[in-house]
Design a protein around this motif. Structure first.
Motif, PDB file in Angstrom:
ATOM      1  N   TRP A  27      -4.092  -4.384   9.138  1.00  0.00           N
ATOM      2  CA  TRP A  27      -4.805  -3.183   8.682  1.00  0.00           C
ATOM      3  C   TRP A  27      -5.198  -3.295   7.217  1.00  0.00           C
ATOM      4  N   ILE A  28      -4.349  -3.900   6.410  1.00  0.00           N
ATOM      5  CA  ILE A  28      -4.613  -3.997   4.973  1.00  0.00           C
ATOM      6  C   ILE A  28      -5.942  -4.691   4.702  1.00  0.00           C
ATOM      7  N   CYS A  30       1.876   0.320   6.470  1.00  0.00           N
ATOM      8  CA  CYS A  30       0.781  -0.326   7.195  1.00  0.00           C
ATOM      9  C   CYS A  30       1.240  -0.915   8.523  1.00  0.00           C
ATOM     10  N   THR A  50       0.855  -1.189   0.000  1.00  0.00           N
ATOM     11  CA  THR A  50       0.000   0.000   0.000  1.00  0.00           C
ATOM     12  C   THR A  50       0.891   1.239   0.000  1.00  0.00           C
ATOM     13  N   CYS A  97      -0.905  -1.160  12.352  1.00  0.00           N
ATOM     14  CA  CYS A  97      -1.348  -2.323  13.135  1.00  0.00           C
ATOM     15  C   CYS A  97      -0.539  -2.494  14.416  1.00  0.00           C
TER      16      CYS A  97
END
Length: 227
Positions: free
Chosen positions: A141-142, A26, A22, A30
């Motif tokens: 989180w992704i 990320c 991303t 998290c």
């Protein structure tokens, strides 16, 4: 896969699979939810990386980042390595690294780069895109922001596994079995499987008959604690 099998040039393979998953880091999103303060994917207590045996041959001669997993790296929950090894395909080895503070990104294993995704193989034996490990939905989180996955990452993921599968069909078969397991899991939940298709579009797959419904990933329900 054995010593007489054709071998992949892992330097070239890893050089071709380095796009960021991303645009955001990320791991920073998290890590606050992990008591250890580490990104879950980089925490040996939550995820044990694997490497193809020829990949390990490459990594161990180019970096001291990795060692073969012993089972005692997670002090909170040491494991007998034989237990996990029993469930590990013969062509893979379990690894452990020095931790995220010492990461050498150019020497990340393929399993680090592909996380949290795996190649989804349809019931008619076609690699059609990227699916994910549902067990990490509350940690990664992704998986609550699939729309953030970059096009470059998707393309490199597909190119990488197209190459791997062209050499090693046993790896394809393992992912086909995993895909079947995922279909069975989602069928029991009466839910559809999110898929980042190799054609660049995004779909929900019916676990019953694998019909595809095009979706906007940003509309998918977020998973706690990332909701």
């Amino acid at each position: 896969m054995d010593n007489t099998s054709p071998q992949i040039d892992f330097k070239n393979l890893l050089d071709g699979f380095k796009a960021s998953t991303t645009p955001l880091d990320c791991g920073k999103l998290c890590a606050p939810f992990n008591p250890s303060g580490k990104p879950f994917c980089c925490d040996i207590c939550h995820a044990v990386p694997v490497a193809y045996k020829p990949e390990w041959d490459y990594l161990k001669t180019h970096t001291t980042l990795w060692h073969l997993w012993r089972g005692d790296e997670c002090s909170d929950e040491p494991m007998n390595p034989d237990d996990l090894l029993e469930d590990t395909p013969e062509h893979l080895l379990l690894l452990s690294c020095k931790g995220p503070d010492h990461c050498e990104r150019e020497y990340r294993a393929t399993s680090c780069r592909q996380f949290p995704f795996f190649p989804y193989i349809s019931s008619d034996s076609i690699f059609i895109g990227l699916a994910h490990d549902w067990e990490f939905e509350s940690k990664c989180w992704i998986l609550s922001h699939l729309e953030q996955v970059t096009s470059d990452y998707r393309q490199e993921f597909i190119k990488t596994f197209d190459l791997i599968f062209s050499y090693w069909m046993d790896d394809f078969d393992n992912y086909a079995a995993l895909s079947e397991e995922v279909r069975e899991h989602y069928l029991t939940l009466h839910k559809h499987i999110p898929l980042l298709h190799r054609n660049g579009s995004d779909y929900l797959i019916s676990p019953k008959n694998e019909t595809l419904k095009k979706i906007n990933l940003s509309k998918l329900k977020k998973h706690p604690p990332f909701a």
